[in-house]
Design a protein around this motif. Structure first.
Motif, PDB file in Angstrom:
ATOM      1  N   UNK A 122       0.824  -1.205   0.000  1.00 25.38           N
ATOM      2  CA  UNK A 122       0.000   0.000   0.000  1.00 25.38           C
ATOM      3  C   UNK A 122       0.861   1.260   0.000  1.00 25.38           C
ATOM      4  N   UNK A 123       1.972   1.241   0.737  1.00 32.06           N
ATOM      5  CA  UNK A 123       2.843   2.411   0.790  1.00 32.06           C
ATOM      6  C   UNK A 123       3.527   2.653  -0.552  1.00 32.06           C
ATOM      7  N   UNK A 124       3.869   1.562  -1.245  1.00 32.35           N
ATOM      8  CA  UNK A 124       4.457   1.703  -2.589  1.00 32.35           C
ATOM      9  C   UNK A 124       3.449   2.331  -3.540  1.00 32.35           C
ATOM     10  N   UNK A 125       2.198   1.838  -3.464  1.00 35.33           N
ATOM     11  CA  UNK A 125       1.141   2.388  -4.320  1.00 35.33           C
ATOM     12  C   UNK A 125       0.883   3.847  -3.990  1.00 35.33           C
ATOM     13  N   UNK A 126       0.860   4.181  -2.701  1.00 32.13           N
ATOM     14  CA  UNK A 126       0.598   5.556  -2.286  1.00 32.13           C
ATOM     15  C   UNK A 126       1.703   6.495  -2.758  1.00 32.13           C
ATOM     16  N   UNK A 127       2.961   6.032  -2.653  1.00 32.52           N
ATOM     17  CA  UNK A 127       4.076   6.875  -3.078  1.00 32.52           C
ATOM     18  C   UNK A 127       4.023   7.145  -4.578  1.00 32.52           C
ATOM     19  N   UNK A 128       3.756   6.093  -5.356  1.00 34.89           N
ATOM     20  CA  UNK A 128       3.676   6.268  -6.801  1.00 34.89           C
ATOM     21  C   UNK A 128       2.520   7.157  -7.212  1.00 34.89           C
ATOM     22  N   UNK A 129       1.381   6.953  -6.567  1.00 35.72           N
ATOM     23  CA  UNK A 129       0.203   7.756  -6.886  1.00 35.72           C
ATOM     24  C   UNK A 129       0.409   9.214  -6.498  1.00 35.72           C
ATOM     25  N   UNK A 130       1.116   9.443  -5.404  1.00 31.63           N
ATOM     26  CA  UNK A 130       1.413  10.822  -4.986  1.00 31.63           C
ATOM     27  C   UNK A 130       2.211  11.555  -6.055  1.00 31.63           C
ATOM     28  N   UNK A 131       3.171  10.856  -6.662  1.00 29.54           N
ATOM     29  CA  UNK A 131       3.966  11.464  -7.727  1.00 29.54           C
ATOM     30  C   UNK A 131       3.104  11.809  -8.929  1.00 29.54           C
ATOM     31  N   UNK A 132       2.134  10.944  -9.234  1.00 27.87           N
ATOM     32  CA  UNK A 132       1.212  11.229 -10.340  1.00 27.87           C
ATOM     33  C   UNK A 132       0.393  12.479 -10.019  1.00 27.87           C
ATOM     34  N   UNK A 133      -0.149  12.548  -8.800  1.00 24.57           N
ATOM     35  CA  UNK A 133      -1.036  13.648  -8.417  1.00 24.57           C
ATOM     36  C   UNK A 133      -0.300  14.980  -8.355  1.00 24.57           C
ATOM     37  N   UNK A 134       0.982  14.941  -8.001  1.00 24.22           N
ATOM     38  CA  UNK A 134       1.755  16.188  -7.910  1.00 24.22           C
ATOM     39  C   UNK A 134       2.432  16.560  -9.224  1.00 24.22           C
ATOM     40  N   UNK A 135       2.231  15.731 -10.252  1.00 23.51           N
ATOM     41  CA  UNK A 135       2.827  16.020 -11.549  1.00 23.51           C
ATOM     42  C   UNK A 135       4.266  15.598 -11.674  1.00 23.51           C
ATOM     43  N   UNK A 136       4.767  14.810 -10.710  1.00 25.42           N
ATOM     44  CA  UNK A 136       6.149  14.369 -10.751  1.00 25.42           C
ATOM     45  C   UNK A 136       6.418  13.309 -11.801  1.00 25.42           C
ATOM     46  N   UNK A 137       5.366  12.631 -12.207  1.00 24.93           N
ATOM     47  CA  UNK A 137       5.491  11.631 -13.265  1.00 24.93           C
ATOM     48  C   UNK A 137       4.133  11.455 -13.918  1.00 24.93           C
ATOM     49  N   UNK A 138       4.149  10.909 -15.135  1.00 24.66           N
ATOM     50  CA  UNK A 138       2.911  10.742 -15.893  1.00 24.66           C
ATOM     51  C   UNK A 138       2.343   9.329 -15.771  1.00 24.66           C
ATOM     52  N   UNK A 139       3.215   8.356 -15.499  1.00 23.22           N
ATOM     53  CA  UNK A 139       2.771   6.967 -15.448  1.00 23.22           C
ATOM     54  C   UNK A 139       3.457   6.251 -14.291  1.00 23.22           C
TER      55      UNK A 139
END
Length: 361
Positions: free
Chosen positions: A69-86
């Motif tokens: 869950x923490x891995x998913x949350x970290x990746x999703x946070x980057x998507x939401x903040x514009x740090x990555x597209x995928x």
């Protein structure tokens, strides 16, 4: 009957897909979940249920407090903040009675000035199970190859040593026929040992290959020519090479590839002094590298056969070799995602060409 516009079919299609799918706003709030997402939530009694529309997916994920869950949350946070597209990763979703594996993919998209995130969870249990079984099978095969290599080579070395000892100690008492028989036996044992070594190298292309990196093929060729320096002098070989590129690959395996092709060109040069030319041309995201000689060539009908293990076109008396060299070349090229082929005709030389990924793709 009038056909519906594609845009009007998208919601219905997403509802019927066997993929857990949701849409979030740029803060992580769940705006939409499809039927598969809802049914999965009900069947597995998880927190994300149909009535969680309007809640924050990122908050729900973090509350799970598991590594996944923490891995998913970290990746999703980057998507939401514009740090990555995928963002994507694989994770287990096990219950006492059922073990499943999923692939999560999250990607941002825009509608006008508004930014959204699409989240999908794919059930990859069958693929994951197959991959694990294949890896276990390859590991067992590697173990078998290593053990078999050692167990077979030891008695061969003993046979060779005792035959050579017999010849040395009783040389004055042996007639010419006996000496010839010993020579044949030693030669056969040594060839068998070379074939075992070749098979072991062949079996390790995938399991013991190094990670890909940028490889300068000119440096690779220089190393190979240095190793073959004495043989090149003995045969009077003339080597010409155009500028070679930098590719993405395993340097040690690419060196083996060039060495095998160069040795093949020298071996089958016929009665004349070997002439070998190396060239490379760019083809979109890959390079086509060619090694051409002016040797004895082969019939085009045998073009596929030369890349198979132990498929020799000539007897050992005519030309030495284990029958593994070109098969190893093919396996190395395929590990690099490329292809290898030969253009040749009898008495008209051969050109071996292969593709490798460019380093800048």
């Amino acid at each position: 009957m009038n056909a519906r516009e594609p845009e009007t079919l998208i919601p219905a299609a997403v509802e019927t897909l066997p993929i857990n799918f949701a849409i979030l706003d740029d803060e992580g709030t769940i705006l939409y979940t499809n039927r598969a997402w809802q049914e999965f939530g009900k069947a597995n009694d998880i927190d994300i249920r149909p009535d969680t529309i309007g809640t924050n997916y990122l908050t729900i994920t973090r509350q799970a407090e598991t590594e996944t869950a923490q891995t998913a949350a970290a990746g999703l946070s980057e998507i939401l903040t514009g740090g990555r597209e995928l963002f994507e990763f694989e994770y287990p979703c096990h219950s006492p009675d059922n073990q499943r594996w999923f692939l999560m993919r999250a990607a941002s998209f825009t509608d006008g000035e508004q930014r959204y995130v699409a989240v999908a969870h794919f059930d990859i249990t069958d693929r994951y199970t197959y991959q694990r079984r294949l890896e276990e099978s390859n590991e067992r095969l590697q173990q078998f190859a290593s053990v078999a290599s050692h167990d077979l080579q030891e008695p061969l070395r003993m046979v060779t040593s005792y035959l050579q000892l017999l010849e040395s100690r009783y040389s004055d008492e042996l007639d010419e026929d006996a000496k010839e028989f010993i020579e044949f036996a030693v030669d056969g044992a040594e060839r068998m040992e070379a074939m075992i070594d070749g098979l072991l190298t062949y079996s390790r292309v995938e399991t013991q290959g190094k990670p890909f990196d940028s490889v300068n093929l000119e440096a690779v060729l220089d190393d190979v020519l240095t190793d073959l320096d004495i043989r090149l002098d003995e045969t009077g070989a003339k080597i010409t090479a155009e500028p070679l590129p930098t590719v993405s690959g395993d340097a040690s395996q690419l060196r083996q590839l060039f060495q095998n092709l160069m040795e093949n060109a020298l071996q089958y040069s016929g009665e004349q002094e070997p002439r070998v030319a190396i060239s490379a041309t760019r083809d979109e995201e890959e390079w086509i590298v060619s090694v051409s000689d002016e040797g004895i060539g082969i019939d085009q009908e045998d073009a596929d056969r030369v890349f198979k293990v132990f498929q020799r076109l000539h007897s050992h008396e005519e030309y030495e070799g284990t029958g593994i060299g070109l098969a190893l070349c093919k396996r190395i090229v395929e590990r690099h995602g490329g292809e290898i082929w030969i253009d040749s005709n009898p008495d008209d030389g051969s050109t071996f060409s292969f593709t490798l990924p460019a380093a800048d793709t």
